[in-house]
Each structure stands twice: as structure tokens, then as C-alpha cells.
Scaffold this motif. Structure first.
Motif, mmCIF file in Angstrom:
data_model
loop_
_atom_site.group_PDB
_atom_site.id
_atom_site.type_symbol
_atom_site.label_atom_id
_atom_site.label_comp_id
_atom_site.label_asym_id
_atom_site.label_seq_id
_atom_site.Cartn_x
_atom_site.Cartn_y
_atom_site.Cartn_z
ATOM 1 N N PHE A 139 51.653 41.694 41.032
ATOM 2 C CA PHE A 139 50.264 41.214 40.932
ATOM 3 C C PHE A 139 49.555 41.398 42.277
ATOM 4 N N PRO A 140 49.299 42.653 42.665
ATOM 5 C CA PRO A 140 48.791 42.962 44.009
ATOM 6 C C PRO A 140 47.384 42.439 44.314
ATOM 7 N N LYS A 141 46.586 42.165 43.297
ATOM 8 C CA LYS A 141 45.208 41.731 43.556
ATOM 9 C C LYS A 141 45.144 40.356 44.217
ATOM 10 N N PHE A 142 46.210 39.582 44.114
ATOM 11 C CA PHE A 142 46.181 38.240 44.700
ATOM 12 C C PHE A 142 46.006 38.271 46.214
ATOM 13 N N ILE A 143 46.411 39.345 46.862
ATOM 14 C CA ILE A 143 46.298 39.412 48.320
ATOM 15 C C ILE A 143 44.845 39.442 48.762
#
Length: 273
Positions: free
Chosen positions: A216-220
Motif C-alpha cells: 500500500f505505497p500511497k500511505f507514505i
């Protein structure tokens, strides 16, 4: 418009193809895991052999259960003017020592109000979200469902309703100062799958946080360069929400502390049976 057979076949193949970033879980399984976690098609299910011995090892549930019994015994709990549990109820619950608070145990703070112990506060709010407790006119009473389940000693159903409310309705971000986005709470079941896959060996939080972020890379993007890097803030947020206040609270893990207090940078976690 009818989709050509070859395109429909390719879509089905893609949706059911294991993905590396999701540890071999297919897009279809991820969809069920995210949006219909407890359905028959989800990779996550309640075990069939949850007995009293198992329930006794779930600290947050034990707090909730004793809280319900206090209401059952006293018929109701009158909240403070600010809508919090009174000190008497807080002390009675904490004295069961199901979940010890490091700051209270060290003497840094005394248990005067509900905000002094977030595990008890979280358990109380979750029982309301689970439909077991009703708040009205500054008082807490059991709902018809809560009353019936206690009278029949249906601990398993109480646990299932409590657990589902904690994972799906109670906002994990309520307990910290990190972004309100559902970091850790979204796809909490993916973290459970990771724990099942890798938890036989002691691992640090970063080991799991790195894999969660890859999925879930968008959380960064919700973290900015401030007192530390976005990655460090993300790892800390994920660790607090998933390990400190979910896995430990529900007895999913044990922790090998490197220091007196919980240290999410160095402590190693291992799954329980």
C-alpha cells in the motif's frame, strides 16, 4: 455490451494471479480481504476452535468483558460531565491487570481519568460500536443483545462482535497524533497474514511495515519531512497501531523487550499460538 471471451478470460486470470507485492495473494483475494473481510471468500476467517482458554488470553477482550459485567452488576454506569468513565470504574478495570500501562506502572502518571489509560477507553468505546452497550442521558447501559449474550454466557459471540467492531468501526487513529488516514487499520487482515507467514521467527516492526508499505505505497504520501523522514514516521505509525495497540492488545504476539519500555525500533515480536 458483451465483453469478448478472450478479454474476459485475461481479466479473470489477472485478478486471480498471485502478486508478489501482496505475498502471493491475488487481486480478487485482496478485494475480499479489504472490503468483505469475514466473508467465505476472504483469506481470513474466525477459527472454529476458539474456546474459553483462548478467549482468556486476549487482554483487550477481557477488559471489555469485565466492563460489561460491571454494567450488568450495577445496572448502569453514570458518566462524568465530560462523558467519560468515572474513576471508580477505571480503577476496578485496571486492577484486573489484563493490560498494564507503562506510564501508570512506572508512576509517571496516576489513574485519575479515562484518558490516562487508552486501552480501557478503547475497549469501552468499542463495546458501544459493537452494539453491546448503549449511551443515553449520560449513562451507559447494556443493550438487549449485550444482556442476552451475558445471560447465556455466549463469550464467543461477544468476542466476535467486539473484534469486528474494533477492526471495522473503531478508528485506530483516535489513539495517536498521526494522520487520520487508516494506516494499519486498512487491510489489518493483511498484517495478520504476514504474521502467520513470518511470525514463527522474532521480527522487528520494520520487517512488517516495509512489506505493508510495499503493498500500500500511497500511505507514505500522508507524511512530510518534519522531525524525521516520512518513512520513519510511517514505520512508527504502523508499529504503534498494528503491533502495540492491536496485536499485543489481542494476544496475537509476544514481545522480546530490549529495554524497560516498549521500543518499536529494537523490540522483536513473535506470533502466539
Amino acid at each position: 455490451m458483451k465483453i469478448p471471451d478472450d478479454i474476459e478470460t485475461n481479466i479473470l486470470l489477472r485478478n486471480n494471479t498471485p502478486m508478489d507485492d501482496f505475498l502471493g495473494i491475488s487481486p480478487t483475494e485482496i478485494h475480499h480481504l479489504l472490503y468483505d473481510t469475514f466473508s467465505d471468500k476472504s483469506p481470513i476467517q474466525f477459527r472454529d476452535d476458539i474456546d474459553d482458554k483462548t478467549l482468556d488470553q486476549i487482554p483487550l477482550f477481557r477488559i471489555a468483558e469485565e466492563f460489561l459485567k460491571i454494567i450488568q452488576r450495577d445496572k448502569q454506569i453514570k458518566l462524568t460531565p465530560l462523558g467519560a468513565l468515572p474513576k471508580k470504574a477505571m480503577v476496578e478495570l485496571y486492577d484486573k491487570r489484563f493490560l498494564l500501562d507503562e506510564h501508570i506502572e512506572s508512576g509517571l502518571i496516576k489513574l485519575w481519568k479515562e484518558d490516562d489509560c487508552i486501552s480501557i477507553k478503547s475497549a469501552r468505546l468499542t463495546t458501544e460500536l459493537a452494539g453491546l452497550v448503549r449511551k443515553a442521558n449520560g449513562k451507559l447501559t447494556l443493550t438487549k443483545t449485550g444482556t442476552k449474550l451475558l445471560e447465556t454466557n455466549n463469550r464467543l459471540q461477544i468476542f466476535k462482535q467486539f473484534f469486528q467492531a474494533f477492526t471495522d468501526k473503531f478508528l485506530w487513529s483516535f489513539n495517536d497524533g498521526y494522520p487520520e488516514q487508516p494506516i494499519g487499520q486498512l487491510a489489518w487482515a493483511f498484517s495478520v497474514i504476514m504474521l502467520d507467514k513470518f511470525g514463527d521467527q522474532p521480527q522487528t516492526v520494520d520487517f512488517y511495515a516495509d512489506k505493508y508499505l510495499k503493498a500500500f505505497p500511497k500511505f507514505i504520501t500522508f507524511f512530510r519531512h518534519e522531525y524525521s523522514t516520512p518513512e520513519q514516521q510511517f514505520f512508527r505509525c504502523y508499529g504503534i497501531r498494528t503491533f502495540d495497540r492491536f496485536f499485543l492488545w489481542f494476544g496475537f504476539v509476544t514481545v522480546d523487550k530490549q529495554k524497560k519500555y516498549l521500543d518499536l525500533d529494537t523490540d522483536k515480536f513473535k506470533r502466539t499460538d
